[in-house]
Design a protein around this motif. Structure first.
Motif, mmCIF file in Angstrom:
data_model
loop_
_atom_site.group_PDB
_atom_site.id
_atom_site.type_symbol
_atom_site.label_atom_id
_atom_site.label_comp_id
_atom_site.label_asym_id
_atom_site.label_seq_id
_atom_site.Cartn_x
_atom_site.Cartn_y
_atom_site.Cartn_z
ATOM 1 N N MET A 1 0.860 -1.196 0.000
ATOM 2 C CA MET A 1 0.000 0.000 0.000
ATOM 3 C C MET A 1 0.885 1.231 0.000
ATOM 4 N N PRO A 2 0.646 2.183 -0.910
ATOM 5 C CA PRO A 2 1.525 3.371 -0.965
ATOM 6 C C PRO A 2 1.418 4.185 0.302
ATOM 7 N N SER A 3 2.499 4.868 0.649
ATOM 8 C CA SER A 3 2.468 5.837 1.746
ATOM 9 C C SER A 3 2.672 7.218 1.172
ATOM 10 N N PHE A 4 2.193 8.197 1.892
ATOM 11 C CA PHE A 4 2.196 9.560 1.372
ATOM 12 C C PHE A 4 2.855 10.486 2.355
ATOM 13 N N SER A 5 3.609 11.455 1.841
ATOM 14 C CA SER A 5 4.150 12.550 2.645
ATOM 15 C C SER A 5 4.105 13.781 1.785
ATOM 16 N N ALA A 6 3.476 14.856 2.284
ATOM 17 C CA ALA A 6 3.279 16.024 1.417
ATOM 18 C C ALA A 6 3.741 17.267 2.100
ATOM 19 N N LEU A 7 4.138 18.213 1.293
ATOM 20 C CA LEU A 7 4.527 19.531 1.798
ATOM 21 C C LEU A 7 3.957 20.593 0.886
ATOM 22 N N ARG A 8 3.399 21.619 1.446
ATOM 23 C CA ARG A 8 2.952 22.767 0.671
ATOM 24 C C ARG A 8 4.030 23.824 0.808
ATOM 25 N N LEU A 9 4.613 24.169 -0.283
ATOM 26 C CA LEU A 9 5.890 24.849 -0.222
ATOM 27 C C LEU A 9 5.846 26.199 -0.931
ATOM 28 N N PRO A 10 6.370 27.306 -0.280
ATOM 29 C CA PRO A 10 6.254 28.656 -0.832
ATOM 30 C C PRO A 10 7.474 29.076 -1.627
ATOM 31 N N VAL B 1 5.449 5.955 -2.296
ATOM 32 C CA VAL B 1 6.408 4.862 -2.192
ATOM 33 C C VAL B 1 5.778 3.582 -2.719
ATOM 34 N N ASN B 2 6.481 2.898 -3.613
ATOM 35 C CA ASN B 2 6.039 1.602 -4.117
ATOM 36 C C ASN B 2 7.246 0.683 -4.137
ATOM 37 N N GLY B 3 7.350 -0.143 -3.115
ATOM 38 C CA GLY B 3 8.503 -1.018 -2.999
ATOM 39 C C GLY B 3 9.781 -0.240 -2.815
ATOM 40 N N GLN C 1 13.416 33.810 -11.346
ATOM 41 C CA GLN C 1 13.188 33.634 -9.918
ATOM 42 C C GLN C 1 13.349 32.166 -9.579
ATOM 43 N N VAL C 2 14.053 31.885 -8.500
ATOM 44 C CA VAL C 2 14.316 30.519 -8.068
ATOM 45 C C VAL C 2 13.453 30.179 -6.870
ATOM 46 N N ILE C 3 12.821 29.021 -6.909
ATOM 47 C CA ILE C 3 12.005 28.545 -5.802
ATOM 48 C C ILE C 3 12.628 27.251 -5.303
ATOM 49 N N ASN C 4 13.122 27.259 -4.089
ATOM 50 C CA ASN C 4 13.709 26.081 -3.462
ATOM 51 C C ASN C 4 12.697 25.495 -2.510
ATOM 52 N N SER C 5 12.241 24.306 -2.759
ATOM 53 C CA SER C 5 11.291 23.677 -1.858
ATOM 54 C C SER C 5 11.998 23.193 -0.603
ATOM 55 N N ASN C 6 11.208 22.941 0.414
ATOM 56 C CA ASN C 6 11.711 22.167 1.539
ATOM 57 C C ASN C 6 11.591 20.681 1.195
ATOM 58 N N ALA C 7 11.762 19.846 2.185
ATOM 59 C CA ALA C 7 11.912 18.425 1.900
ATOM 60 C C ALA C 7 10.611 17.653 2.103
ATOM 61 N N ALA C 8 10.267 16.819 1.113
ATOM 62 C CA ALA C 8 9.156 15.874 1.235
ATOM 63 C C ALA C 8 9.733 14.515 1.591
ATOM 64 N N ARG C 9 9.149 13.873 2.551
ATOM 65 C CA ARG C 9 9.725 12.668 3.148
ATOM 66 C C ARG C 9 9.132 11.403 2.540
ATOM 67 N N ALA C 10 9.962 10.385 2.396
ATOM 68 C CA ALA C 10 9.511 9.080 1.919
ATOM 69 C C ALA C 10 10.258 7.996 2.677
ATOM 70 N N VAL C 11 9.549 6.956 3.095
ATOM 71 C CA VAL C 11 10.147 5.830 3.806
ATOM 72 C C VAL C 11 10.045 4.598 2.917
ATOM 73 N N VAL C 12 11.183 4.051 2.521
ATOM 74 C CA VAL C 12 11.231 2.838 1.710
ATOM 75 C C VAL C 12 11.394 1.661 2.659
ATOM 76 N N ALA C 13 10.365 0.800 2.692
ATOM 77 C CA ALA C 13 10.367 -0.285 3.666
ATOM 78 C C ALA C 13 10.717 -1.632 3.052
ATOM 79 N N GLY C 14 10.361 -1.840 1.785
ATOM 80 C CA GLY C 14 10.552 -3.158 1.169
ATOM 81 C C GLY C 14 11.540 -3.113 0.027
ATOM 82 N N ASP C 15 11.807 -4.300 -0.537
ATOM 83 C CA ASP C 15 12.780 -4.405 -1.608
ATOM 84 C C ASP C 15 12.153 -4.565 -2.988
ATOM 85 N N ASN C 16 10.884 -4.911 -3.037
ATOM 86 C CA ASN C 16 10.265 -5.206 -4.318
ATOM 87 C C ASN C 16 9.054 -4.324 -4.551
ATOM 88 N N PRO C 17 8.826 -3.861 -5.801
ATOM 89 C CA PRO C 17 7.628 -3.083 -6.087
ATOM 90 C C PRO C 17 6.375 -3.842 -5.699
#
Length: 524
Positions: free
Chosen positions: A1-10, A61-63, A128-144
């Motif tokens: 099951m996919p996991s999600f991490s989101a950031l709204r970034l200015p 995240v998918n695998g 104009q340059v827009i630098n986002s902050n960091a969106a997080r992802a956790v990779v738990a498995g080895d296979n898709p």
């Protein structure tokens, strides 16, 4: 099951050095003269395209692969770069892709299990340059296609909840929080490595009759909680349910959590360390008495420390969206709040903090003096906030009660009922740029109270701000106002554009030792 991490970034302002170093297109375009490294307007220049103003990024995240998706508001994206890093800060990141201006997704493949962060750097055709902050992802498995790894799981079948650890059923009954607590309690006693509880489904909890304590799921040390459904709190009387709590714990993680209804607090972290909060969402319009989104404090004695919050979106809380009190070493990616009764983000007695962005719509919606970002009760030192965006509500940024050693790099504040920025009894606070527009009190004010409870305001800086009131019936009396009462002194008001900023006057300063330089006033 996919996991999600989101950031709204200015957006952030581009550095001049980057502009000079940036390559120009072969043809600068009609209305411009092209010189090496410089673009100069000629007669009848073409209007500059609307720059990108905001990015919203997310990870899936998918695998062993992570897909990064983002939305850029505005137009005219020129080029983009994707970065991967192993911490939320931008330092030490590695570029993994350079993309055209039309791309809005990228997939990073063949990743080892672990926690990754991704950021996006966008350059628009206005350079104009827009630098986002960091969106997080956790990779738990080895296979898709792998499911998230877990040690115990909680699921619902009809009205019945089951908690299971391996083949052992540790709870079967009708209470979602009891099932979650049973799953947590089934993990290895005395463990020194994290173990995970996965909650698969949504459910309703409450009401709870007060019995001397709130009803909650208590997380001990070395616990990961991953809630894929929604916890809906339906309490009666006072708010007495706190769905997730940790007390004197270390090495805890809440990867995903969505809460609705009327909890007392959605998440309550007390006197804990090494805390990671991932993607948190709360809809709290039903809260009646307390109703606070996330609270991190030192209620059980020691100060909380080493706390990381990637993303929180809190709507309709009776009080604050996110509050800290007695916290050291804090990293926040992005806080988005809507219609909070208190502040969007409030940092009390908090030091060594890094905040990516705060985006607050109508903070202190029912009146009062809170703000999109409030720093209070000796907050500081070493607090840095990249961006504060506020629309409506009471105030944009409010620093008070002895807070010190704080930097806000950029603000975008509009339509506040009181001051856009208020610095009161604070020291060494710098607001380094951005805009304040159409406040109903001063655009920015530096003042001190006469109570002597805290040291008066001094050594504060307001610089590179554009403050204006462009309404048909302007109501902003001052662009920037500094008052001497209470002992205010030695501030800096530098290089601000205050044209049409105040109905009384654009700029008024009274305090001894204050430096005023480079400001542009109406008629100049």
């Amino acid at each position: 099951m996919p996991s999600f991490s989101a950031l709204r970034l200015p957006a952030a302002l581009v550095a001049l050095a980057y502009v000079l170093a940036a390559p120009l297109p072969a043809t600068a375009g009609p209305g411009f003269l092209s010189l090496p490294g410089i673009m100069m307007p000629a007669a009848n220049p073409v209007p500059t395209p609307e720059p990108v103003t905001e990015i919203t990024a997310s990870t899936r995240v998918n695998g062993n692969q992570v897909s990064i998706d983002w939305v850029a508001t505005g137009v005219a994206v020129r080029d983009q770069e994707i970065y991967r890093h192993t911490q939320a800060e931008l330092n030490g990141r590695v570029r993994i892709a350079s993309l055209s201006g039309t791309a809005r997704s990228f997939t990073d493949t063949n990743l080892a299990p672990g926690t990754y962060y991704y950021s996006i750097k966008v350059r628009d055709t206005a350079l104009q340059v827009i630098n986002s902050n960091a969106a997080r992802a956790v990779v738990a498995g080895d296979n898709p296609g792998d499911e998230p790894t877990f040690d115990a799981e909680v699921f619902r079948n009809g009205d019945a909840w089951t908690a299971r650890n391996g083949n052992n059923v540790v709870y079967r009954g009708g209470d979602m929080l009891d099932a979650m607590q049973a799953a947590v309690d089934s993990l290895t006693p005395g463990r020194t490595r994290k173990e995970t509880v996965l909650v698969r489904d949504s459910g309703v909890v409450g009401p709870h009759a007060w019995d001397g304590d709130v009803k909650s799921v208590d997380l001990p040390s070395y616990t990961i909680l991953d809630v894929r459904g929604t916890i809906r709190v339906e309490d009666s009387g006072d708010d007495t349910i706190v769905p997730i709590r940790a007390m004197r714990a270390k090495a805890i993680e809440i990867r995903n959590l969505k809460i609705e209804g009327n909890p007392r607090y959605g998440v309550w972290i007390q006197s804990s360390s090494d805390v990671q909060l991932g993607h948190i969402q709360m809809l709290l319009h039903a809260t009646r008495t307390v109703g606070l989104g996330i609270r991190i404090d030192h209620a059980k004695g020691p100060r909380s420390s080493k706390v990381r919050l990637d993303y929180a979106r809190i709507e309709g809380s009776k009080h604050h969206g996110v509050e800290t009190y007695g916290v050291d070493d804090l990293v926040i990616g992005n806080v988005v709040t809507v219609d909070t009764g208190g502040s969007g983000l409030i940092l009390n007695d908090t030091s060594n903090a890094r905040v990516g962005s705060v985006h607050a719509t109508r903070p202190s919606v029912n009146g009062g003096g809170y703000a999109g970002l409030r720093l209070a009760n000796n907050a500081g030192p070493d607090i840095r906030v990249d961006q504060v965006t506020v629309r409506g509500g009471a105030r944009g940024v409010f620093c008070v009660s002895g807070s010190h050693g704080i930097t806000v790099d950029r603000v975008d504040i509009e339509g506040t009922g009181q001051q856009g920025i208020l610095i009161e009894d604070c020291q060494s606070v710098s607001i380094n740029g951005g805009s304040v527009r159409n406040s109903n009190a001063e655009g920015a004010r530096i003042a001190s109270r006469t109570s002597n409870e805290h040291r008066p305001s001094s050594n504060n800086t307001l610089q590179n701000l554009r403050i204006t009131d462009d309404r048909r019936n302007p109501a902003q009396p001052y662009g920037i106002r500094e008052t001497a009462a209470g002992g205010t002194s030695n501030n800096r008001i530098l290089n601000n554009d205050l044209r049409n900023a105040g109905t009384v006057t654009d700029l008024a300063t009274e305090a001894p030792g204050t430096r005023v330089s480079g400001n542009r006033l109406t008629g100049q």
